[in-house]
Scaffold this active site. Structure first.
Site, mmCIF file in Angstrom:
data_model
loop_
_atom_site.group_PDB
_atom_site.id
_atom_site.type_symbol
_atom_site.label_atom_id
_atom_site.label_comp_id
_atom_site.label_asym_id
_atom_site.label_seq_id
_atom_site.Cartn_x
_atom_site.Cartn_y
_atom_site.Cartn_z
ATOM 1 N N GLU A 1 27.065 -31.515 -7.695
ATOM 2 C CA GLU A 1 26.099 -32.706 -7.804
ATOM 3 C C GLU A 1 24.741 -32.349 -8.356
ATOM 4 O O GLU A 1 24.460 -32.776 -9.331
ATOM 5 C CB GLU A 1 25.709 -33.414 -6.467
ATOM 6 C CG GLU A 1 24.368 -34.715 -6.321
ATOM 7 C CD GLU A 1 25.025 -35.540 -7.952
ATOM 8 O OE1 GLU A 1 25.938 -35.440 -8.049
ATOM 9 O OE2 GLU A 1 24.149 -36.181 -8.152
ATOM 10 N N TRP B 1 25.215 -50.339 -26.142
ATOM 11 C CA TRP B 1 25.462 -49.011 -25.775
ATOM 12 C C TRP B 1 26.598 -48.552 -26.921
ATOM 13 O O TRP B 1 27.949 -49.684 -26.766
ATOM 14 C CB TRP B 1 25.749 -48.195 -24.251
ATOM 15 C CG TRP B 1 26.504 -47.002 -24.380
ATOM 16 C CD1 TRP B 1 25.202 -45.670 -23.924
ATOM 17 C CD2 TRP B 1 27.253 -46.248 -24.161
ATOM 18 N NE1 TRP B 1 25.654 -45.298 -23.839
ATOM 19 C CE2 TRP B 1 27.035 -44.865 -23.825
ATOM 20 C CE3 TRP B 1 28.357 -47.264 -24.438
ATOM 21 C CZ2 TRP B 1 27.942 -43.779 -23.594
ATOM 22 C CZ3 TRP B 1 29.603 -45.935 -24.411
ATOM 23 C CH2 TRP B 1 29.092 -44.371 -24.100
ATOM 24 N N HIS C 1 34.706 -13.663 -11.446
ATOM 25 C CA HIS C 1 35.717 -14.159 -11.944
ATOM 26 C C HIS C 1 35.968 -13.978 -13.621
ATOM 27 O O HIS C 1 37.377 -14.954 -13.856
ATOM 28 C CB HIS C 1 36.844 -15.079 -11.295
ATOM 29 C CG HIS C 1 37.740 -14.302 -9.313
ATOM 30 N ND1 HIS C 1 38.512 -12.994 -9.747
ATOM 31 C CD2 HIS C 1 37.042 -15.259 -8.555
ATOM 32 C CE1 HIS C 1 38.927 -13.094 -8.168
ATOM 33 N NE2 HIS C 1 37.324 -13.944 -7.649
ATOM 34 N N ARG D 1 21.816 -49.910 -19.157
ATOM 35 C CA ARG D 1 23.224 -50.561 -19.587
ATOM 36 C C ARG D 1 23.586 -49.608 -20.607
ATOM 37 O O ARG D 1 24.391 -49.759 -21.279
ATOM 38 C CB ARG D 1 23.195 -51.420 -19.284
ATOM 39 C CG ARG D 1 23.273 -51.524 -17.789
ATOM 40 C CD ARG D 1 24.112 -53.433 -17.432
ATOM 41 N NE ARG D 1 25.619 -53.089 -17.664
ATOM 42 C CZ ARG D 1 26.038 -53.581 -17.131
ATOM 43 N NH1 ARG D 1 26.633 -52.891 -16.087
ATOM 44 N NH2 ARG D 1 27.663 -53.476 -17.370
ATOM 45 N N LYS E 1 22.409 -33.301 -11.873
ATOM 46 C CA LYS E 1 21.686 -34.173 -12.119
ATOM 47 C C LYS E 1 20.702 -33.654 -12.947
ATOM 48 O O LYS E 1 19.955 -34.018 -13.951
ATOM 49 C CB LYS E 1 20.107 -34.021 -10.715
ATOM 50 C CG LYS E 1 21.411 -35.064 -9.005
ATOM 51 C CD LYS E 1 21.047 -36.591 -9.560
ATOM 52 C CE LYS E 1 22.185 -37.317 -10.751
ATOM 53 N NZ LYS E 1 23.147 -38.124 -9.918
ATOM 54 N N GLU F 1 22.038 -33.974 -16.388
ATOM 55 C CA GLU F 1 21.883 -35.171 -17.586
ATOM 56 C C GLU F 1 20.833 -35.788 -17.587
ATOM 57 O O GLU F 1 20.997 -36.532 -18.932
ATOM 58 C CB GLU F 1 22.554 -36.153 -16.541
ATOM 59 C CG GLU F 1 21.899 -36.750 -15.258
ATOM 60 C CD GLU F 1 22.553 -37.764 -14.318
ATOM 61 O OE1 GLU F 1 23.580 -38.409 -14.999
ATOM 62 O OE2 GLU F 1 22.941 -37.400 -13.382
ATOM 63 N N ASN G 1 30.016 -57.800 -23.882
ATOM 64 C CA ASN G 1 30.009 -56.166 -23.217
ATOM 65 C C ASN G 1 31.783 -55.658 -22.799
ATOM 66 O O ASN G 1 32.017 -56.556 -22.205
ATOM 67 C CB ASN G 1 28.784 -56.533 -21.912
ATOM 68 C CG ASN G 1 30.065 -54.893 -20.761
ATOM 69 O OD1 ASN G 1 30.034 -54.314 -21.179
ATOM 70 N ND2 ASN G 1 29.532 -55.760 -19.229
ATOM 71 N N GLY G 2 32.186 -54.201 -23.327
ATOM 72 C CA GLY G 2 33.383 -54.133 -23.109
ATOM 73 C C GLY G 2 33.792 -53.336 -24.427
ATOM 74 O O GLY G 2 33.409 -53.122 -25.664
ATOM 75 N N CYS H 1 26.379 -51.409 -22.121
ATOM 76 C CA CYS H 1 25.630 -52.983 -22.527
ATOM 77 C C CYS H 1 25.740 -53.815 -21.429
ATOM 78 O O CYS H 1 25.956 -53.951 -20.306
ATOM 79 C CB CYS H 1 26.476 -53.302 -23.601
ATOM 80 S SG CYS H 1 27.542 -52.640 -25.155
HETATM 81 C C1 F6R Z 1 25.285 -39.616 -12.592
HETATM 82 C C2 F6R Z 1 26.171 -40.682 -12.451
HETATM 83 C C3 F6R Z 1 27.091 -41.093 -12.844
HETATM 84 C C4 F6R Z 1 28.483 -41.286 -11.493
HETATM 85 C C5 F6R Z 1 29.473 -42.191 -12.425
HETATM 86 C C6 F6R Z 1 30.305 -43.145 -11.248
HETATM 87 O O1 F6R Z 1 24.473 -39.872 -11.898
HETATM 88 O O2 F6R Z 1 25.656 -41.355 -11.566
HETATM 89 O O3 F6R Z 1 28.088 -39.861 -12.637
HETATM 90 O O4 F6R Z 1 28.111 -41.350 -10.302
HETATM 91 O O5 F6R Z 1 29.441 -42.466 -13.810
HETATM 92 O O6 F6R Z 1 29.338 -44.230 -10.944
HETATM 93 P P1 F6R Z 1 29.824 -45.409 -10.351
HETATM 94 O O7 F6R Z 1 29.685 -44.690 -9.203
HETATM 95 O O8 F6R Z 1 29.205 -46.495 -10.705
HETATM 96 O O9 F6R Z 1 31.483 -45.699 -10.229
#
Ligand code: F6R
Length: 616
Positions: free
Chosen positions: A489, A76, A512, A27, A493, A496, A102-103, A2
């Site tokens: 990674e 969110w 395996h 966010r 990418k 997501e 937010n939270g 949020c």
């Molecule tokens: C994926 C991505 C997330 C962040 C993860 C940690 O593209 O951005 O997996 O890497 O949420 O976020 P930070 O780095 O802000 O702690």
């Protein structure tokens, strides 16, 4: 997650709120709302389900809502579905208190029951409505004013929050409080701004206050007054933000993600340069800004890296790099596991937490867990003034600048090089790297930005390749060692932002069990940048090809015989193998991006996700 924004000043608040929210939409983006007060009148609250543009349309870009004092929110969903009813702001029934949050309030059920016993009624499913009504309850019960009512609420609620409220009796004022959720306050020319993140207000001011954990503030025109939990005033220092507002805009790119991919050469260079120095043609690591000394490094017995998502992936890469260059044992932990599993730490274990936002709830908790055990902590963090940046014993700041796309690219790349620098410093402190080797490694590191540029030249070819695979169902990424870490990674990418199932596998592990999933046309992307593992990984690629896989290979210049095995080959410049992840990841980012574009998806704001994960 949020995003919240507040404004009090001489201008109309609503356009400022909408503009700020548009910078925070990463966010959370399932609903949005604002509340604006015109002098002493009751606030006007407008909410809309869906993207922010619906709220903008509903308010004629803010023009339809008059008044110079207001708060806004982009959501969110955590408690209750995305709907207008659950959207913020929330208010007490008589509009005495109106607020955004937010939270997460963990004990909201218990608090709701308490308030219900005092005749409060609830119209939404949110924890926020409970928090707002609790403030109202204490405000009326004790008649002690806004700060004390908020302080009493803060003591009573459990969880994390950044909260902004307006009280009926206090026109022209916004009251804010935070615990474990980010919030910044900016001042300029008699106007006061508040937001969950700097880019939301950077256009208006670069003069920022950071409000501390468990602190509150009263905002009125051009002024912010801070209070601790006892209600005593606390002094704060104004900080100047060096990012310019443009860095947080798209700058001609269709999406933030591609803009950020293209910023990588520059931000990687900035991050490397911030941690090295050159004297008499000799490069050496300079960690003076980090605050850790050679003596401190010498005393490190082992390292635990704790992080989440992509930041965790950089830890996986740097585990190989640090162990190889510094001969120090490294364990990489998911922060969400580390915090709850009573981990064994030696007194001299250095705990490194890696985070772009510096606010990820699990990573912050891992940091606190390590500190509570008396271990030294080092944060690799991008956001200045974030909780992790403030709480870690040592901070290596990555200079990626504001990262807006939910899928990280440039912050990931900066985290990688930050880890390389630490590995070299540690290797030197431990006597495994001499000045000559240090100079060689750093000289090579300094060539990475130009080499990343070179990989970016492959963009069109990668776009062509990606567009052919927009309809696949499963993709496997395979590699060994550092290449396996890069695959993690690449796979994230893709999944997501393109919603395609994909997995990263250590190349030797596939047979395996998982190899049974390979069938005609399954896309398998093999990464092979490590010379001594080249033949081994090629064999694994042949194994899947003979079961029908379509093979894409990523390797370094010179390994042109890859074309005998792979259906599509990608070549990246040669570099010291320790640093190969910095180049191999680039085509994987670009492939993920273009598959998402080809599917017509919202690249920068993938479903169900948010940029800063401040809930556990
Ligand atoms: C994926 C991505 C997330 C962040 C993860 C940690 O593209 O951005 O997996 O890497 O949420 O976020 P930070 O780095 O802000 O702690």
């Amino acid at each position: 997650m949020c995003g919240i924004v507040g404004f009090v000043g001489k201008k109309q608040a609503a356009p400022v709120l909408l503009d700020g929210l548009s910078k925070l939409e990463y966010r959370g983006y399932d609903s949005a709302g604002l509340a604006v007060r015109d002098g002493e009148k009751d606030p006007v609250i407008v909410k809309a389900k869906g993207r922010l543009k619906i709220l903008s349309e509903k308010t004629a870009d803010g023009d339809a809502v008059k008044g110079g004092c207001g708060i806004g929110h982009t959501r969110w969903a955590t408690h209750g579905e995305p709907s207008e009813n659950n959207a913020h702001p929330h208010c007490s029934d008589d509009m005495n208190v109106v607020g955004v949050h937010n939270g997460i309030i963990e004990n909201y059920v218990e608090l709701k029951e308490k308030l219900q016993r005092h005749d409060y009624k609830f119209y939404s499913e949110t924890d926020t409505e409970v928090a707002i009504k609790l403030i109202d309850y204490y405000y009326k019960k004790y008649q002690v004013g806004p700060i004390d009512a908020i302080a009493k609420t803060m003591v009573r609620v459990r969880g994390s929050y950044a909260i902004a409220v307006m009280f009926k009796d206090y026109p022209g004022e916004i009251y804010v409080a935070r615990k474990d959720s980010p919030m910044v306050i900016g001042i300029k020319d008699g106007q006061t701004y508040m937001a969950s993140d700097v880019p939301a207000i950077l256009k208006y001011t670069n003069q920022i206050y950071y409000i501390g954990n468990m602190e509150m503030a009263r905002l009125d025109e051009g002024k912010a007054t801070f209070f601790n939990l006892d209600g005593d005033e606390v002094e704060k220092e104004l900080h100047t933000i060096e990012w310019d507002a443009e860095a947080a805009e798209k700058g001609g790119f269709e999406h933030f993600m591609m803009k950020e991919i293209y910023e990588q050469p520059k931000v990687v260079e900035d991050t490397i340069n911030s941690a090295i120095k050159e004297e008499k043609n000799q490069l050496s690591v300079d960690l003076s800004a980090v605050g850790i000394t050679e003596e401190d490094l010498k005393n490190v017995s082992d390292i635990v890296i704790a992080a989440c998502g992509s930041a965790w992936h950089t830890g996986m890469v740097n585990q190989y790099v640090i162990e190889d260059l510094a001969k120090v044992p490294v364990r990489v932990e998911l922060a969400s596991e580390f915090r709850y599993r009573n981990p064994l730490l030696n007194p001299n274990t250095l705990v490194i937490v890696v985070s772009q936002s510096g606010e990820t709830a699990d990573t912050l908790a891992a940091l606190r867990e390590a500190k509570s055990r008396g271990n030294k902590t080092l944060g690799i963090v991008n956001v200045v003034g974030s909780s992790i940046a403030r709480e870690a014993d040592y901070v290596l700041q990555t200079l990626a600048g504001p990262e807006i796309s939910v899928a990280t690219t440039k912050a990931y790349s900066c985290q990688l090089v930050a880890g390389y620098v630490l590995a070299i410093a540690l290797g030197k402190a431990k006597g495994h790297i001499d000045a000559k080797k240090e100079n060689e490694l750093l000289t090579e590191m300094k060539t990475l930005p130009a080499k990343i540029e070179k990989v970016l030249e492959e963009k069109e070819r990668l776009q062509w390749f990606a567009s052919k695979f927009a309809n696949v169902h499963d993709v496997f990424y395979i590699g060994r060692g550092i290449d396996y870490a890069v695959c993690l990674e690449g796979s994230l990418k893709l999944k997501e932002i393109s919603y395609i199932h994909s997995e990263a596998y250590a190349a030797g592990e596939l047979k395996h069990g998982t190899i049974s999933l390979i069938e005609d046309g399954t896309l398998v992307i093999g990464c092979i940048t490590q010379n001594d593992l080249y033949e081994k990984t090629i064999s694994n690629m042949v194994e899947v090809k003979s079961r029908g896989a379509y093979l894409c290979g990523v390797t370094s210049y010179g390994h042109y015989n890859l074309e005998d095995t792979a259906d599509f080959s990608i070549f990246v410049p040669k570099t010291d193998e320790h640093f190969a992840a910095s180049l191999a990841v680039i085509p994987l980012q670009i492939i993920g991006y273009f598959i998402s574009v080809a599917k017509g998806l919202d690249v920068d704001k993938p479903r169900n996700l948010a940029k800063s994960v401040t809930v556990e």
